[in-house]
Design a protein around this motif. Sequence first.
Motif, PDB file in Angstrom:
ATOM      1  N   ALA A   1     -12.337 -26.024 -14.772  1.00 46.59           N
ATOM      2  CA  ALA A   1     -13.406 -25.296 -14.097  1.00 46.59           C
ATOM      3  C   ALA A   1     -13.115 -25.291 -12.610  1.00 46.59           C
ATOM      4  O   ALA A   1     -12.428 -26.174 -12.108  1.00 46.59           O
ATOM      5  CB  ALA A   1     -14.750 -25.980 -14.346  1.00 46.59           C
ATOM      6  N   GLY A   2     -13.602 -24.276 -11.948  1.00 47.88           N
ATOM      7  CA  GLY A   2     -13.421 -24.225 -10.508  1.00 47.88           C
ATOM      8  C   GLY A   2     -14.517 -25.025  -9.819  1.00 47.88           C
ATOM      9  O   GLY A   2     -15.671 -24.942 -10.194  1.00 47.88           O
ATOM     10  N   THR A   3     -14.124 -25.838  -8.860  1.00 45.26           N
ATOM     11  CA  THR A   3     -15.137 -26.531  -8.056  1.00 45.26           C
ATOM     12  C   THR A   3     -14.770 -26.354  -6.602  1.00 45.26           C
ATOM     13  O   THR A   3     -13.615 -26.130  -6.272  1.00 45.26           O
ATOM     14  CB  THR A   3     -15.182 -28.033  -8.375  1.00 45.26           C
ATOM     15  N   ASN A   4     -15.745 -26.485  -5.768  1.00 43.94           N
ATOM     16  CA  ASN A   4     -15.538 -26.297  -4.352  1.00 43.94           C
ATOM     17  C   ASN A   4     -15.589 -27.664  -3.686  1.00 43.94           C
ATOM     18  O   ASN A   4     -16.599 -28.355  -3.765  1.00 43.94           O
ATOM     19  CB  ASN A   4     -16.654 -25.397  -3.821  1.00 43.94           C
ATOM     20  N   TRP A   5     -14.483 -28.055  -3.042  1.00 42.40           N
ATOM     21  CA  TRP A   5     -14.458 -29.420  -2.500  1.00 42.40           C
ATOM     22  C   TRP A   5     -15.281 -29.541  -1.228  1.00 42.40           C
ATOM     23  O   TRP A   5     -15.804 -30.606  -0.917  1.00 42.40           O
ATOM     24  CB  TRP A   5     -13.023 -29.879  -2.254  1.00 42.40           C
ATOM     25  N   GLN A   6     -15.423 -28.432  -0.471  1.00 41.99           N
ATOM     26  CA  GLN A   6     -16.019 -28.541   0.864  1.00 41.99           C
ATOM     27  C   GLN A   6     -17.459 -29.088   0.856  1.00 41.99           C
ATOM     28  O   GLN A   6     -17.742 -30.071   1.534  1.00 41.99           O
ATOM     29  CB  GLN A   6     -15.956 -27.181   1.564  1.00 41.99           C
ATOM     30  N   PRO A   7     -18.391 -28.470   0.069  1.00 41.77           N
ATOM     31  CA  PRO A   7     -19.751 -29.025   0.074  1.00 41.77           C
ATOM     32  C   PRO A   7     -19.792 -30.467  -0.417  1.00 41.77           C
ATOM     33  O   PRO A   7     -20.555 -31.291   0.121  1.00 41.77           O
ATOM     34  CB  PRO A   7     -20.529 -28.108  -0.864  1.00 41.77           C
ATOM     35  N   ALA A   8     -18.957 -30.786  -1.413  1.00 43.09           N
ATOM     36  CA  ALA A   8     -18.937 -32.154  -1.938  1.00 43.09           C
ATOM     37  C   ALA A   8     -18.487 -33.119  -0.847  1.00 43.09           C
ATOM     38  O   ALA A   8     -19.022 -34.217  -0.705  1.00 43.09           O
ATOM     39  CB  ALA A   8     -18.006 -32.240  -3.144  1.00 43.09           C
ATOM     40  N   PHE A   9     -17.503 -32.667  -0.059  1.00 42.10           N
ATOM     41  CA  PHE A   9     -17.014 -33.536   1.007  1.00 42.10           C
ATOM     42  C   PHE A   9     -18.084 -33.741   2.077  1.00 42.10           C
ATOM     43  O   PHE A   9     -18.313 -34.866   2.526  1.00 42.10           O
ATOM     44  CB  PHE A   9     -15.755 -32.937   1.642  1.00 42.10           C
ATOM     45  N   ASP A  10     -18.767 -32.650   2.468  1.00 38.59           N
ATOM     46  CA  ASP A  10     -19.805 -32.760   3.492  1.00 38.59           C
ATOM     47  C   ASP A  10     -20.892 -33.737   3.049  1.00 38.59           C
ATOM     48  O   ASP A  10     -21.348 -34.579   3.824  1.00 38.59           O
ATOM     49  CB  ASP A  10     -20.426 -31.388   3.770  1.00 38.59           C
ATOM     50  N   GLN A  11     -21.268 -33.607   1.778  1.00 39.18           N
ATOM     51  CA  GLN A  11     -22.303 -34.485   1.227  1.00 39.18           C
ATOM     52  C   GLN A  11     -21.864 -35.944   1.306  1.00 39.18           C
ATOM     53  O   GLN A  11     -22.628 -36.817   1.717  1.00 39.18           O
ATOM     54  CB  GLN A  11     -22.522 -34.105  -0.230  1.00 39.18           C
ATOM     55  N   LEU A  12     -20.613 -36.175   0.916  1.00 40.68           N
ATOM     56  CA  LEU A  12     -20.104 -37.540   0.911  1.00 40.68           C
ATOM     57  C   LEU A  12     -20.060 -38.107   2.323  1.00 40.68           C
ATOM     58  O   LEU A  12     -20.475 -39.240   2.560  1.00 40.68           O
ATOM     59  CB  LEU A  12     -18.710 -37.574   0.288  1.00 40.68           C
ATOM     60  N   ALA A  13     -19.571 -37.293   3.277  1.00 46.64           N
ATOM     61  CA  ALA A  13     -19.462 -37.764   4.660  1.00 46.64           C
ATOM     62  C   ALA A  13     -20.837 -38.174   5.180  1.00 46.64           C
ATOM     63  O   ALA A  13     -20.988 -39.185   5.864  1.00 46.64           O
ATOM     64  CB  ALA A  13     -18.850 -36.667   5.531  1.00 46.64           C
ATOM     65  N   GLN A  14     -21.843 -37.394   4.796  1.00 48.81           N
ATOM     66  CA  GLN A  14     -23.206 -37.692   5.225  1.00 48.81           C
ATOM     67  C   GLN A  14     -23.691 -39.004   4.615  1.00 48.81           C
ATOM     68  O   GLN A  14     -24.271 -39.849   5.276  1.00 48.81           O
ATOM     69  CB  GLN A  14     -24.110 -36.569   4.757  1.00 48.81           C
ATOM     70  N   ARG A  15     -23.403 -39.137   3.296  1.00 44.42           N
ATOM     71  CA  ARG A  15     -23.841 -40.322   2.575  1.00 44.42           C
ATOM     72  C   ARG A  15     -23.218 -41.573   3.190  1.00 44.42           C
ATOM     73  O   ARG A  15     -23.878 -42.590   3.383  1.00 44.42           O
ATOM     74  CB  ARG A  15     -23.389 -40.185   1.116  1.00 44.42           C
TER      75      ARG A  15
END
Lengths: 216, 340
Positions: free
Chosen positions: B53-67
């Motif tokens: 499946a296609g996933t987008n790493w950018q939003p996941a990364f932003d979320q993680l950086a925030q966390r």
Amino acid sequence: MTGLDEQTGPAPARSPQPAGPANGPVPVRDNEYFVRLAFAESPRQGFEALFRLYYQALCSHALRFVYTREVAEDIVGEVFYQLWKTGSYASVQHTYRTYLYAAVRHRAHNYLRDELTGTRTPASLDALDDTGQTETPQTLIEYDETFQRVEQVIHALPPQCQRVFLMSRFENRKNQEIADELGLALKTVEAHMARALQQLRRVFLSAGLLLAAWLY
Amino acid sequence: MEDIITKEVLFDYFSGRVSPLQKKSVETWLAEAGNREQYYQWLHEWELKHLQAGTNWQPAFDQLAQRVSLATSATPIRTPAGSVPVWERMSRGLGRVWAVAASVCVVVGLSGWLLRDQLLYRTEQTGFGEIKTLTLPDGSVVTLNANSSLRFPRVTFGPSIFGAGPRTVELTGEADFAVRHLPDHQRFVVQTPKGLVVTVLGTQFTVLSRERSTRVVLHSGRVALSLRQQQNRPSLTMRPGDLATLGPTGRLAIAPVRHPEALAAWKRHRFSFEQTSLREIADILHENYGLTVTIKDTQLASRTVSGSFPARDANEVLALVAELLQINYIRDNDRVLFTD
């Protein structure tokens, strides 16, 4: 899958290849050079590089086990989070790739096992060791067999049952929505789901029993 | 032994297409030092070739950086307690405990306030050339056209126990709404940056809210339109087949259109033109695909196209338009030049 010819057949054809550079067993090309450069700048840049390289493939790999997009992304996210928060990214042995794959597979495998055997405890997800220190050739093969078996089971489901299962798990749709879209009764959808999960469970149980028999 | 194990064998092995004996030799190969790295390298290559499946790493990364930044900014909570009993420590340094508690409160409160948008609202976005269909928590279905975003509250959306306020979403760009009628007749409200407010009960309609224009097409049901700046004015009611346009001067005009469904043709990856000038098509290309379009002369810019055509991406639209108007175009990344 089977048959002697598979073993004897392709082997001669492949024999010239081991001489090629890609097949050398020990020297692994270190294409993480740029990741390390990024980490030298700041952890944030390092992680961004890791995400760019591996996030999509890791999610895809976790999906093979759990078949739910959200769960797969959660598992991968959690592995990255632990690596970052604990600061252990500074002391990763070998490559980040090995660490990440080992950790994601470990978590995905355990998630599926706990889900299907109904033994999930709140602690079982947190107490995971991501370092992959305990990994043996046997566990590597066991994990590979698990995701392959999951795929076989889903493949072997009757078409309608497979469709319902994928809509429910992969697309995260509610049973009622699936019933409406496929023109089925809610009860039928629930029956399909129960059947799919039962098939999956059976596969895992037999493997678990085999493993237990092998251990003792 | 390791001679047998090549990348091809391992790829076959990952796909479950090897004999038991080959599997055994994979196991033996894995036991050798250094091969585990190679195994994961090939697993990664295999996975990239067979993505599930296609996933987008950018939003996941932003979320993680925030966390992570949240977790590290709140570390004062974990001041080591040592072996001294808590009550003794408290009596010794009550002031310090209060200071720590207060600073933790401030940190948590501040980050909560900074993240309140993320916590309270969910935002769905589409990139250039991307169309996305999503189901809102209340069961309404929204199709977002390219380069658009929809923001709505996470919690207080959908059937409410209290029969409270309307379901409100904010739209930038273009979207088609199929609104679910709820048993308690809760209203569904679309707000746009230019101040147009669309209020609905249960119906299907398309809203466009972009730089170039703001408009609403009603496919079925009834909606009421009002302007945020003119709350005291009575709202206008649309009938199915109506097209409402918000002019540059802030005036609302409503008129029936002959083919209302054509204005939602993008949902099926179709482009529907009705006496549409090349200038307007240039705007559409800019909004949907991020292209900067230059047209050689004004006479060319005012030539028009009519009809409905399938096109999956920017190149197909460009080729189509050029073909229809018998003109040429040059594309250089995001820049396009139309010439006679």
